[in-house]
Design a protein around this motif. Sequence first.
Motif, PDB file in Angstrom:
ATOM      1  N   LYS A 214       0.885  -1.058   0.240  1.00 33.34           N
ATOM      2  CA  LYS A 214      -0.087   0.177   0.098  1.00 33.34           C
ATOM      3  C   LYS A 214       0.904   0.902   0.395  1.00 33.34           C
ATOM      4  N   CYS A 215       0.099   2.306  -0.933  1.00 29.21           N
ATOM      5  CA  CYS A 215       1.306   3.628  -0.772  1.00 29.21           C
ATOM      6  C   CYS A 215      -0.202   4.710  -0.719  1.00 29.21           C
ATOM      7  N   GLY A 216       0.376   5.597   0.497  1.00 31.18           N
ATOM      8  CA  GLY A 216      -0.878   6.057  -0.054  1.00 31.18           C
ATOM      9  C   GLY A 216      -1.951   5.843   0.326  1.00 31.18           C
ATOM     10  N   ASN A 217      -3.225   6.700  -0.411  1.00 27.75           N
ATOM     11  CA  ASN A 217      -4.140   5.753  -0.324  1.00 27.75           C
ATOM     12  C   ASN A 217      -5.125   4.535  -1.538  1.00 27.75           C
ATOM     13  N   GLN A 218      -3.824   3.797  -1.900  1.00 27.55           N
ATOM     14  CA  GLN A 218      -4.078   2.863  -2.464  1.00 27.55           C
ATOM     15  C   GLN A 218      -3.419   1.317  -2.582  1.00 27.55           C
ATOM     16  N   LYS A 219      -3.836   0.484  -3.117  1.00 34.46           N
ATOM     17  CA  LYS A 219      -3.131  -0.893  -2.490  1.00 34.46           C
ATOM     18  C   LYS A 219      -3.118  -1.586  -3.791  1.00 34.46           C
ATOM     19  N   GLY A 220      -1.969  -2.497  -3.760  1.00 35.25           N
ATOM     20  CA  GLY A 220      -2.403  -3.349  -4.773  1.00 35.25           C
ATOM     21  C   GLY A 220      -1.068  -3.949  -5.034  1.00 35.25           C
ATOM     22  N   LEU A 221      -0.254  -4.118  -5.699  1.00 35.74           N
ATOM     23  CA  LEU A 221       0.839  -5.234  -6.141  1.00 35.74           C
ATOM     24  C   LEU A 221       2.079  -4.809  -6.679  1.00 35.74           C
TER      25      LEU A 221
ATOM     26  N   HIS B  64       1.374   3.550  15.378  1.00 40.05           N
ATOM     27  CA  HIS B  64       1.989   5.264  16.228  1.00 40.05           C
ATOM     28  C   HIS B  64       2.860   5.824  14.721  1.00 40.05           C
ATOM     29  N   ASP B  65       3.376   4.691  14.201  1.00 39.65           N
ATOM     30  CA  ASP B  65       3.632   5.338  12.459  1.00 39.65           C
ATOM     31  C   ASP B  65       3.379   5.706  12.144  1.00 39.65           C
ATOM     32  N   ALA B  66       1.273   5.286  11.350  1.00 37.70           N
ATOM     33  CA  ALA B  66       0.791   6.171  10.517  1.00 37.70           C
ATOM     34  C   ALA B  66       0.450   7.718  11.254  1.00 37.70           C
ATOM     35  N   ALA B  67       0.485   7.353  12.454  1.00 36.34           N
ATOM     36  CA  ALA B  67       0.107   9.002  13.114  1.00 36.34           C
ATOM     37  C   ALA B  67       1.396  10.458  13.199  1.00 36.34           C
ATOM     38  N   ARG B  68       2.394   9.928  13.117  1.00 31.38           N
ATOM     39  CA  ARG B  68       3.380  10.209  13.502  1.00 31.38           C
ATOM     40  C   ARG B  68       3.808  10.899  11.778  1.00 31.38           C
ATOM     41  N   ARG B  69       3.595   9.869  10.794  1.00 29.03           N
ATOM     42  CA  ARG B  69       3.476  10.263   9.820  1.00 29.03           C
ATOM     43  C   ARG B  69       2.173  11.439   8.703  1.00 29.03           C
ATOM     44  N   GLY B  70       1.303  11.461   9.695  1.00 29.71           N
ATOM     45  CA  GLY B  70       0.175  11.972   8.674  1.00 29.71           C
ATOM     46  C   GLY B  70      -0.770  11.092   7.610  1.00 29.71           C
ATOM     47  N   ASN B  71      -0.097  10.114   7.835  1.00 29.51           N
ATOM     48  CA  ASN B  71      -0.861   8.801   6.894  1.00 29.51           C
ATOM     49  C   ASN B  71      -2.310   7.890   7.587  1.00 29.51           C
ATOM     50  N   VAL B  72      -3.486   8.945   7.132  1.00 29.70           N
ATOM     51  CA  VAL B  72      -5.047   9.022   7.603  1.00 29.70           C
ATOM     52  C   VAL B  72      -4.815   7.879   7.416  1.00 29.70           C
ATOM     53  N   SER B  73      -5.191   7.549   6.099  1.00 27.46           N
ATOM     54  CA  SER B  73      -6.223   6.221   5.483  1.00 27.46           C
ATOM     55  C   SER B  73      -5.282   5.196   6.318  1.00 27.46           C
ATOM     56  N   PHE B  74      -4.125   5.228   6.369  1.00 29.95           N
ATOM     57  CA  PHE B  74      -3.516   3.690   7.519  1.00 29.95           C
ATOM     58  C   PHE B  74      -4.486   3.543   8.731  1.00 29.95           C
ATOM     59  N   LEU B  75      -4.259   4.725   9.174  1.00 32.60           N
ATOM     60  CA  LEU B  75      -4.583   4.935  10.503  1.00 32.60           C
ATOM     61  C   LEU B  75      -6.445   4.248  10.592  1.00 32.60           C
ATOM     62  N   LYS B  76      -6.791   5.018   9.987  1.00 30.55           N
ATOM     63  CA  LYS B  76      -8.457   3.831   9.632  1.00 30.55           C
ATOM     64  C   LYS B  76      -8.590   2.920   9.470  1.00 30.55           C
ATOM     65  N   GLU B  77      -7.796   2.278   7.927  1.00 31.13           N
ATOM     66  CA  GLU B  77      -7.709   1.386   8.134  1.00 31.13           C
ATOM     67  C   GLU B  77      -7.550   0.415   9.362  1.00 31.13           C
ATOM     68  N   TYR B  78      -6.374   0.450  10.329  1.00 34.09           N
ATOM     69  CA  TYR B  78      -5.699  -0.054  11.067  1.00 34.09           C
ATOM     70  C   TYR B  78      -6.663   0.061  11.639  1.00 34.09           C
TER      71      TYR B  78
END
Length: 222
Positions: free
Chosen positions: A60-67, A85-99
């Motif tokens: 996964k990269c940003g809001n996209q996932k795939g191969l 913690h990593d998603a919050a630190r990087r500001g990656n809200v899409s990962f945060l929501k998914e986790y």
Amino acid sequence: MSNLVNTPAPPKTAWKPGKVKVVRALRKYTAQHEKELSFDEGDLLYLNDRDADPNWWTAKCGNQKGLVPVAYVEEQTQEIELPLHDAARRGNVSFLKEYLNHDLSGTGLDAAGNTPLYWAARTGHTECAKELLDLANPPVNAQNKMGDTPLHVAASHGHLEMVHLLMEHLADLKLRNKDGFTAEELASDASVKSALQSWSRIENESDAKLGYEDDDYNDDSD
């Protein structure tokens, strides 16, 4: 010129967040099939599955996932033990929501006693902080091993919007860290200090309106 010549069709994608591995892209790749993931050189890719196919990894990269084709990424991967913690630190809200949607704890602590909310506050990522503050019983006043709260670090790093957000969620202005400082005393920016002083006046006025006189504590039965 084609990004990858004669590559086999990728296998099906699956994404199951948890403990994650990351790898950096060596060069740009543009997806050639629906299930593939496009990325740029230097992008950090979050890996999920390295076993389904030796030539393709699920990422996964940003809001996209795939191969992603293995030939386009570094050989060495890094494992992230605390993905929230990593998603919050990087500001990656899409990962945060998914986790969070997969029941990862939003109140877990790292080695220094920091919550994911602490890292969102320290780095000023308000969208991540909003997600964490929407949890049941968010740790808005949790103190790490140094006694710092999310409000302490938001103030000390000059994140005005974050300070207002934390105050709206009942952050405690009076808490002191182990060095004896409140968030207001740590404020690095005049606008942040002014905002905290305003919130303090509001709290004091509210306490005064709700205060009791000594006679209110008398026992009427006497």
